[in-house]
Design an enzyme around this catalytic site. Sequence first.
Site, PDB file in Angstrom:
ATOM      1  N   PHE A   1       0.844  -1.191   0.000  1.00  0.00           N
ATOM      2  CA  PHE A   1       0.000   0.000   0.000  1.00  0.00           C
ATOM      3  C   PHE A   1       0.874   1.232   0.000  1.00  0.00           C
ATOM      4  O   PHE A   1       1.857   1.297   0.727  1.00  0.00           O
ATOM      5  CB  PHE A   1      -0.926  -0.016   1.217  1.00  0.00           C
ATOM      6  CG  PHE A   1      -1.795  -1.234   1.261  1.00  0.00           C
ATOM      7  CD1 PHE A   1      -2.899  -1.333   0.439  1.00  0.00           C
ATOM      8  CD2 PHE A   1      -1.470  -2.302   2.081  1.00  0.00           C
ATOM      9  CE1 PHE A   1      -3.685  -2.473   0.452  1.00  0.00           C
ATOM     10  CE2 PHE A   1      -2.245  -3.442   2.103  1.00  0.00           C
ATOM     11  CZ  PHE A   1      -3.361  -3.527   1.282  1.00  0.00           C
ATOM     12  N   ASP A   2       0.514   2.223  -0.798  1.00  0.00           N
ATOM     13  CA  ASP A   2       1.431   3.336  -1.059  1.00  0.00           C
ATOM     14  C   ASP A   2       1.466   4.385   0.035  1.00  0.00           C
ATOM     15  O   ASP A   2       2.376   5.181   0.104  1.00  0.00           O
ATOM     16  CB  ASP A   2       1.090   4.004  -2.382  1.00  0.00           C
ATOM     17  CG  ASP A   2      -0.139   4.886  -2.286  1.00  0.00           C
ATOM     18  OD1 ASP A   2      -1.040   4.558  -1.491  1.00  0.00           O
ATOM     19  OD2 ASP A   2      -0.198   5.895  -2.999  1.00  0.00           O
ATOM     20  N   LYS A   3       0.437   4.446   0.862  1.00  0.00           N
ATOM     21  CA  LYS A   3       0.489   5.415   1.951  1.00  0.00           C
ATOM     22  C   LYS A   3      -0.555   5.078   2.996  1.00  0.00           C
ATOM     23  O   LYS A   3      -1.446   4.265   2.755  1.00  0.00           O
ATOM     24  CB  LYS A   3       0.273   6.836   1.425  1.00  0.00           C
ATOM     25  CG  LYS A   3      -1.030   7.067   0.694  1.00  0.00           C
ATOM     26  CD  LYS A   3      -1.160   8.552   0.395  1.00  0.00           C
ATOM     27  CE  LYS A   3      -2.505   8.886  -0.191  1.00  0.00           C
ATOM     28  NZ  LYS A   3      -2.611   8.564  -1.613  1.00  0.00           N
TER      29      LYS A   3
ATOM     30  N   THR B   1      -4.273   5.292   2.156  1.00  0.00           N
ATOM     31  CA  THR B   1      -4.953   4.279   1.363  1.00  0.00           C
ATOM     32  C   THR B   1      -5.764   3.360   2.267  1.00  0.00           C
ATOM     33  O   THR B   1      -6.832   2.878   1.896  1.00  0.00           O
ATOM     34  CB  THR B   1      -3.920   3.474   0.564  1.00  0.00           C
ATOM     35  OG1 THR B   1      -3.178   4.378  -0.228  1.00  0.00           O
ATOM     36  CG2 THR B   1      -4.582   2.454  -0.337  1.00  0.00           C
TER      37      THR B   1
ATOM     38  N   LYS C   1      10.630   4.043  -1.705  1.00  0.00           N
ATOM     39  CA  LYS C   1       9.603   3.049  -2.025  1.00  0.00           C
ATOM     40  C   LYS C   1      10.008   2.213  -3.232  1.00  0.00           C
ATOM     41  O   LYS C   1       9.871   0.989  -3.225  1.00  0.00           O
ATOM     42  CB  LYS C   1       8.259   3.734  -2.291  1.00  0.00           C
ATOM     43  CG  LYS C   1       7.688   4.419  -1.067  1.00  0.00           C
ATOM     44  CD  LYS C   1       6.332   5.036  -1.348  1.00  0.00           C
ATOM     45  CE  LYS C   1       5.887   5.898  -0.182  1.00  0.00           C
ATOM     46  NZ  LYS C   1       4.625   6.585  -0.432  1.00  0.00           N
TER      47      LYS C   1
END
Lengths: 76, 626
Positions: free
Chosen positions: B317-319, B322, B497
């Site tokens: 998950f990018d942040k 989310t 990331k």
Amino acid sequence: MKKAVLQLETLVCPSCSMKIEGALKSISGIDKESISVLFNASKVKLSFDETQVNVDAMKAAINKVGFEVLKMQVKE
Amino acid sequence: MERIVNKIQALIFKHKNTITFISGTLILVAYASSFLFKNDELFTFALIIASMLGVLPIALQAIQALKVKVISIEVLVTVAVIAAFLIQEYQESAIVTFLFLFGSFLEAKTLNTTRKAIQSLLSLAPLTALRIKDNQSFEEVSVDEIELNDLCLVKTGSNIPVDGIVISGSGVVNEASISGESMPVSKTSGDWVYAGTILDNGTLTIQTQRVGEDTTFGKIIELVEEAQDSKTTTQRFIDRFSRIYTPLVLLLSLLVWLLTQDIETAIIILVLGCPGALVIGVPVSAVAGIGNGAQHGVLFKGSEVVQTLSQVDTVVFDKTGTLTQGQPEVIEDYTYDDDEQLLQSLIVSIERESNHPLAQALINHMKDAAVLPVHSMEVIRGEGLVAQVNDITVIIGNMACMTRFNVNFTPSQQQTLEHLQSQGSSIVLVAIDQQLKAMFGLQDPLRPHVKEDLIQLRRSGIKSLILLSGDHEHSVQRVAQELGLDEAHASMLPQDKSVFIQHLQNQGKKIAFVGDGINDSPSLALADIGIAMGSGTDVAIETSDVVLMKSDFKHLVHAIGLSKAMMSNMTQNIVIAIGVVLFLLANVFLSEWMNMSIGMLVHELSILVVIVNGMRLLNYQKGVKS
């Protein structure tokens, strides 16, 4: 080079795509690599040289192998 | 001459279904006359007519295929039927042509059902628009005629014809076709509206910004259409295979005939060798599965994407946002002042002047407080602020800020502070005259049901769930613990990331990167699958492999489950198709009962079986209910 999108009658056999592709490949002025026959959407998308060929010739070629062309769109 | 041939040909194709019907009737007549009236002449005659009539459309298609150098299934059938006819096996020739025609009729019918998902999406496409003319009257025209900057009138209940900006009027628009959100959105002057959405109520005048395929809706349709026809590696292999396969069957049959002089066996091989189910099986799964996705707000960019997604074992998950709602809320508050009303007023008045992300949460928490004028305010970066209201000096900030101003904590206040810290909350402290007056614990709440949905993800075979966040350690760890994530890394920059993802890939992991599809594009591109969540925006469509139209983890569960279901469906269809051909071929040599008609019957049945099997995907509903 222009782009054309041809809406065909509903295609029902996957070998139809091969025939249509074959018919279009034999026309000079059409970029052979660009031809894509969308079986499920029953559409053909391709790029062509407008000085050599027009969409009516494509329509005729597709008719000749037994498929109807319902709608033709040309984009820059 | 050629024109006449073309006309006749077109006529035959147009009436293919009638021909099928007549040929079927003739076969019935033949058998009736033979059994009931013992009339063998009529029997033979009816079958001859049925054969000749039935083979016409098949033979014409075969000839066209040969003209473009394709040995199609029709070629095999035509040769077989003509051969059977020549050796006076009229029963066989009539029944085989009828079964082939009837089979393709049923195929067409069932194929249309598998395509219905996309068709229901297409039916939302606007066809006409009300174009406003110079003199303020309007005319109804086809959407193709609308050009940039044209003004269009949209009335209650109709589709919005183009992407554009509202220049007058107001209304409520259902944007489910774009955002997946069924709650109507209100629109007024200056707002952007999308083609393919529906004006539930009101009247709008809009200025055209994008038309046709350039609209967001047009792009979604194009994406789904292209995806349904895109091919997996397996399918490309099958296509190549079937291109050489049909000529091989023709050769094999010729060889059998030459070697054994047994023309009947040779013909049977022609019929049995048809690769019908193999050619149609995989596309049917693809169209039904991708159509199902489109109906549930999951857009796949192609069959290749489906295949890769089905193999994913790690979801990143990018942040934090989310997984959370992205709006912090006050979850605990403690005040230490007799005049609580005044205290609240002081805090709210000051926070109204601040643009700190936590400020809004405090204001929302104390909605009823009166607002007082703020005389002066000084911001201490990274710590908090000091402000003058009603001659009272108020300090609002974090622990560092309190230490700076020597604020005293009682032992019980100290305990409360530790309690809040252990929860992973963000903490806001308020002090007046070196005395602590209030303490707030804030958290960004998780999205509803996200925990259950992540459990579902694990059940569908995802081995690790990882969060890479730019946020502070404490809030990231709280989310990770609450959701039971396998790994969570805080304070990550975009390049960190990508490095992290590369590292995982080097370990042989298949990664899906889930985000809003706008930020972190390097990671999105690097991951095996980029999933954009929460909008069918152009950027998301461009950059990601899978677009989830709604910010709901149920759709992620659906996407992953559906990809697996599609891949196993394709495998089933390939196994069925190849199994049937092998079974039939074996029986040519091993059994007594095999003949052309039975072969054709089994073949057509196997085609229907793979289509019906593919259609099961239309009803696949893991996680979401429509």
